[in-house]
Scaffold this active site. Sequence first.
Site, mmCIF file in Angstrom:
data_model
loop_
_atom_site.group_PDB
_atom_site.id
_atom_site.type_symbol
_atom_site.label_atom_id
_atom_site.label_comp_id
_atom_site.label_asym_id
_atom_site.label_seq_id
_atom_site.Cartn_x
_atom_site.Cartn_y
_atom_site.Cartn_z
ATOM 1 N N HIS A 137 20.662 22.917 19.760
ATOM 2 C CA HIS A 137 21.869 23.416 20.743
ATOM 3 C C HIS A 137 22.868 24.280 20.021
ATOM 4 O O HIS A 137 23.133 23.880 18.680
ATOM 5 C CB HIS A 137 22.535 22.119 21.202
ATOM 6 C CG HIS A 137 23.213 22.177 22.279
ATOM 7 N ND1 HIS A 137 24.759 22.469 21.985
ATOM 8 C CD2 HIS A 137 23.332 22.050 23.577
ATOM 9 C CE1 HIS A 137 25.410 22.383 23.154
ATOM 10 N NE2 HIS A 137 24.624 21.935 24.158
ATOM 11 N N ASP A 213 21.015 15.059 15.456
ATOM 12 C CA ASP A 213 21.533 15.503 16.891
ATOM 13 C C ASP A 213 20.840 14.598 18.094
ATOM 14 O O ASP A 213 19.871 15.065 18.528
ATOM 15 C CB ASP A 213 21.682 16.968 17.382
ATOM 16 C CG ASP A 213 22.254 17.064 18.678
ATOM 17 O OD1 ASP A 213 22.387 16.400 19.478
ATOM 18 O OD2 ASP A 213 22.342 18.343 18.954
ATOM 19 N N GLN A 216 20.222 14.333 23.497
ATOM 20 C CA GLN A 216 19.289 13.944 24.339
ATOM 21 C C GLN A 216 18.170 12.988 24.189
ATOM 22 O O GLN A 216 17.381 12.674 24.856
ATOM 23 C CB GLN A 216 18.517 15.441 24.353
ATOM 24 C CG GLN A 216 19.117 16.657 24.995
ATOM 25 C CD GLN A 216 19.661 16.202 26.421
ATOM 26 O OE1 GLN A 216 19.208 15.531 27.107
ATOM 27 N NE2 GLN A 216 20.748 17.199 26.974
ATOM 28 N N LYS A 239 26.252 11.619 28.639
ATOM 29 C CA LYS A 239 24.662 11.778 28.959
ATOM 30 C C LYS A 239 23.981 10.354 29.067
ATOM 31 O O LYS A 239 22.706 10.142 29.409
ATOM 32 C CB LYS A 239 24.015 12.745 27.913
ATOM 33 C CG LYS A 239 24.665 14.222 28.156
ATOM 34 C CD LYS A 239 24.022 15.113 26.913
ATOM 35 C CE LYS A 239 24.672 16.290 27.169
ATOM 36 N NZ LYS A 239 24.094 17.461 25.915
ATOM 37 N N CYS A 377 22.848 26.607 26.498
ATOM 38 C CA CYS A 377 23.448 26.253 25.085
ATOM 39 C C CYS A 377 22.629 26.513 23.957
ATOM 40 O O CYS A 377 22.512 25.902 22.993
ATOM 41 C CB CYS A 377 24.393 25.147 25.109
ATOM 42 S SG CYS A 377 25.758 25.198 26.061
HETATM 43 C C1 PLP Z 1 24.574 18.236 25.461
HETATM 44 C C2 PLP Z 1 24.160 18.378 23.950
HETATM 45 C C3 PLP Z 1 25.074 18.647 22.861
HETATM 46 C C4 PLP Z 1 26.634 18.827 23.092
HETATM 47 O O1 PLP Z 1 27.181 17.658 23.492
HETATM 48 P P1 PLP Z 1 28.501 17.560 24.098
HETATM 49 O O2 PLP Z 1 28.762 16.354 24.789
HETATM 50 O O3 PLP Z 1 28.592 18.770 25.002
HETATM 51 O O4 PLP Z 1 29.337 17.680 22.876
HETATM 52 C C5 PLP Z 1 24.442 18.729 21.731
HETATM 53 N N1 PLP Z 1 23.015 18.779 21.411
HETATM 54 C C6 PLP Z 1 22.406 18.709 22.589
HETATM 55 C C7 PLP Z 1 20.804 18.418 22.299
HETATM 56 C C8 PLP Z 1 22.644 18.415 23.755
HETATM 57 O O5 PLP Z 1 21.875 18.280 24.689
#
Ligand code: PLP
Length: 419
Positions: A137, A213, A216, A239, A377
């Site tokens: 992302h 990260d 998800q 999320k 993104c």
């Molecule tokens: C949504 C997302 C982000 C960013 O998250 P924010 O809540 O916008 O800060 C980073 N990495 C992944 C894989 C995402 O799906």
Amino acid sequence: MGIETITRAEPRELAALDLPRVRDDFPILFQKVHGKPLVYLDNAATSQKPRAVLEALQHFYTADCSNIHRGVHLLSERATAAYEAAREKVREFINAGESREIVFVRGTTEAINLVAYTFGRQQLQPGDEILITAMEHHSNIVPWQILCETGAKLRVAPINDAGELLLDDFEKLLTGRVKLVCVAHVSNALGTVNPVRQIIRMSHSRGIPVLVDGAQAAPHMKVDVRDLDCDFYAFSGHKVYGPTGIGALYGKAALLEAMPPFHGGGDMIRSVTFEKTLYNSIPYKFEGGTPHIAGAIGLGAAIDYVSRIGMDRIAAHEHDLLTYGTQVLARISGLRLIGTARQKAGVISFILEGIHPHDAGTILDQEGIAVRTGHHCAQPVMERFSIPATTRASFALYNTREEIDALAAGIEKVKGIFA
Ligand SMILES: *Cc1c(COP(=O)(O)O)cnc(C)c1O
């Protein structure tokens, strides 16, 4: 003791989700969009909030609203207790060893920036490398690019046509110059679940720390940072059925303690004079200013909610939706799935021959179906597949097979209009 063993015994087969009851917990789902029942399939962008979260927010603002860690008065004590209880819930949710290893942040983006601006600036010298993957992302690319303006280099491990990381290439890139590995647990654009445990083991065997990260992954599977042995783990509350503007960064205590602070201000200090400021202990060192108190409490309520249902049960339900959805969509002629990894979470990205995803999304919206269209993104992922954008359906615990049927019917309608 004997009785406890009996009552605690887990059924061998995971009982299915009680879907109608789960859906009842999400009042937003019961509305019409353009005269059609809402089919919400944009959960990878943000998920809806159960009543328990809405009530926690309402309760905070109607009964406990006060600043934390400051007042001696009762409301402040209650607010502080609730905020710190939420930190403990996050700790348990990802199985961190200590709650001081949990830093509240705005979300994954801020968590990654925090590490880049503190750990990164402290540790990386010109010529050092940061290794990421081709499926990241933007929020796990751009903070590193900004950091690289000081002379470090960004390296990118490639993926195959299914959207899987090429582990051999990854390993070849793990040279002595790499000082940090940053990898998505699950790709938001492709749904790929990365072998992060293996990635972490490979990196640690060379003494390289790893940031995961988890934006998800946290909503879709049981996360265990101690089992993974990751050094940093980032996720967003919104999320995981929690409020926007709150998220968490996990960091190993020794790393967090050695890192310089991020935002200077109130609450992150022990004492301030114009000559010298002593910083607070972790995690407060990284929580300068009044935090999103209600958000943290709401996230705690969301964690309680999913934990009551069980992450295993949620994962099993979403896996069923993914399998069913993949079968149903694969039958549609002219539809090409983007992201066909063997290990996937509940994300289906696709393109329709000759139809721009934006047009598809607009027509699906007219049918009450909320999907995401665009580059998600993750522009480098689109480039890897030589496409400008995809349409993406992403699942949550409240989605149903019937909603996937509605999506398939919507896609046929899109095709009919553009035929
Ligand atoms: C949504 C997302 C982000 C960013 O998250 P924010 O809540 O916008 O800060 C980073 N990495 C992944 C894989 C995402 O799906």
